[in-house]
Design a protein around this motif. Structure first.
Motif, PDB file in Angstrom:
ATOM      1  N   PHE A   3       0.756  -1.159   0.036  1.00  0.00           N
ATOM      2  CA  PHE A   3       0.075  -0.017   0.089  1.00  0.00           C
ATOM      3  C   PHE A   3       0.825   1.414   0.018  1.00  0.00           C
ATOM      4  O   PHE A   3       1.754   1.188   0.740  1.00  0.00           O
ATOM      5  CB  PHE A   3      -1.083  -0.154   1.341  1.00  0.00           C
ATOM      6  N   SER A   7      -1.558   5.236  -3.766  1.00  0.00           N
ATOM      7  CA  SER A   7      -2.436   4.286  -3.945  1.00  0.00           C
ATOM      8  C   SER A   7      -3.940   4.834  -3.545  1.00  0.00           C
ATOM      9  O   SER A   7      -5.009   4.273  -3.817  1.00  0.00           O
ATOM     10  CB  SER A   7      -2.420   3.094  -3.499  1.00  0.00           C
ATOM     11  N   VAL A   8      -3.792   6.229  -3.138  1.00  0.00           N
ATOM     12  CA  VAL A   8      -5.344   6.841  -2.719  1.00  0.00           C
ATOM     13  C   VAL A   8      -5.898   7.375  -3.931  1.00  0.00           C
ATOM     14  O   VAL A   8      -4.967   8.372  -4.632  1.00  0.00           O
ATOM     15  CB  VAL A   8      -5.027   7.946  -1.582  1.00  0.00           C
ATOM     16  N   THR A   9      -6.842   7.066  -4.398  1.00  0.00           N
ATOM     17  CA  THR A   9      -7.411   7.691  -5.811  1.00  0.00           C
ATOM     18  C   THR A   9      -7.955   9.162  -5.342  1.00  0.00           C
ATOM     19  O   THR A   9      -8.669   9.208  -4.569  1.00  0.00           O
ATOM     20  CB  THR A   9      -8.591   6.868  -6.019  1.00  0.00           C
ATOM     21  N   GLN A 177      -5.652   2.058   5.911  1.00  0.00           N
ATOM     22  CA  GLN A 177      -6.094   1.004   5.082  1.00  0.00           C
ATOM     23  C   GLN A 177      -6.724  -0.210   5.961  1.00  0.00           C
ATOM     24  O   GLN A 177      -7.905  -0.750   5.481  1.00  0.00           O
ATOM     25  CB  GLN A 177      -4.897   0.129   4.421  1.00  0.00           C
ATOM     26  N   ASP A 195      -0.588  -4.146  -5.593  1.00  0.00           N
ATOM     27  CA  ASP A 195      -0.857  -3.193  -4.511  1.00  0.00           C
ATOM     28  C   ASP A 195      -2.545  -3.112  -4.266  1.00  0.00           C
ATOM     29  O   ASP A 195      -3.336  -3.712  -5.143  1.00  0.00           O
ATOM     30  CB  ASP A 195      -0.266  -1.763  -5.220  1.00  0.00           C
ATOM     31  N   LYS A 197      -5.571   0.021  -3.557  1.00  0.00           N
ATOM     32  CA  LYS A 197      -5.784   1.337  -3.412  1.00  0.00           C
ATOM     33  C   LYS A 197      -6.925   1.688  -2.789  1.00  0.00           C
ATOM     34  O   LYS A 197      -7.903   0.988  -2.752  1.00  0.00           O
ATOM     35  CB  LYS A 197      -5.839   2.138  -4.860  1.00  0.00           C
ATOM     36  N   ASP A 199     -10.462   3.839  -3.148  1.00  0.00           N
ATOM     37  CA  ASP A 199     -11.127   4.867  -3.616  1.00  0.00           C
ATOM     38  C   ASP A 199     -12.003   5.641  -2.623  1.00  0.00           C
ATOM     39  O   ASP A 199     -12.954   5.387  -2.289  1.00  0.00           O
ATOM     40  CB  ASP A 199     -11.958   3.868  -4.590  1.00  0.00           C
TER      41      ASP A 199
END
Length: 222
Positions: A3, A7-9, A177, A195, A197, A199
């Motif tokens: 993570f 990876s944070v949208t 996470q 990985d 992410k 959303d």
């Protein structure tokens, strides 16, 4: 899987520098509708214009119509990337025709308009990008509701969360996470790379508020 911060949208409709794509489309329309922009609206048809040497001189052709299509296809990750293509339109026109040619005045007027429009669009969300961890108190002390009275997460609240999350360390993001997995697992999206992410748009109101308060508190306690 692993993570990472990347990876944070980003909330839907926003570029990674916080500028909303919805602000850039009217910007392009205003350029295209400007009386002086006619030479820049579509690709130069050098065959029809009998300019066989054009592709030799202009190796990276660009026009406002192409910029618009690239924006709609999501090919720009930042407003600066789109701005560079718009600037390329003016630079190509001057390079081919000459700085003292007939094209100089249309370029000058359109370039000035474009720069003013970009400054306005970027300023719209600059405060969100530079906001302190506390952000908008309404997201902590009072909910925004839709006409039916249901609490909703506004785009501004999501943007604050996204910028704050980018400031977390890897270990802190792992804790986020774990929280998402517990309260809103549907917001965790596995990637082909292995990985995971988050959303942001998939978070329900209760889960978002829990995560938002947690991220803010982590940053404030540093």
């Amino acid at each position: 899987g692993c993570f990472s911060l990347a990876s944070v949208t980003l909330p839907a409709g926003l570029l990674t520098d916080g500028v909303p794509a919805s602000k850039l489309r009217p910007l392009l329309r205003s350029l295209q509708s400007h009386a002086r922009s006619k030479p820049f609206r579509v690709p130069v048809d050098y065959v029809a214009l009998n300019l066989p040497h054009y592709p030799t001189i202009i190796t990276q052709p660009m026009d406002l119509g192409t910029v618009f299509k690239k924006l709609d296809r999501g090919e720009y990750s930042t407003a600066e990337a789109m701005k560079a293509d718009v600037e390329l339109v003016w630079a190509n026109a001057l390079r081919f025709n000459g700085a003292d040619s007939w094209i100089a005045k249309p370029v000058s007027e359109c370039r000035d308009l474009a720069e003013a429009k970009f400054r306005h669009a970027e300023a719209t969300f600059e405060s969100a990008q530079n906001a302190p961890a506390g952000g908008d108190e309404r997201s902590l002390n009072g909910a925004v509701t839709n006409p039916s009275g249901t609490a909703i997460v506004t785009p501004q609240m999501r943007l604050h969360f996204w910028f704050n999350a980018k400031r977390l360390r890897s270990s802190e993001m792992l804790e986020v996470q774990r929280m998402v997995k517990k309260c809103c697992p549907a917001a965790l999206v596995p990637l082909n790379s292995g990985d995971i992410k988050i959303d942001v748009d998939a978070l329900d109101f209760r889960s978002f508020m829990r995560l938002d308060v947690h991220v803010r508190s982590v940053l404030v306690q540093r």
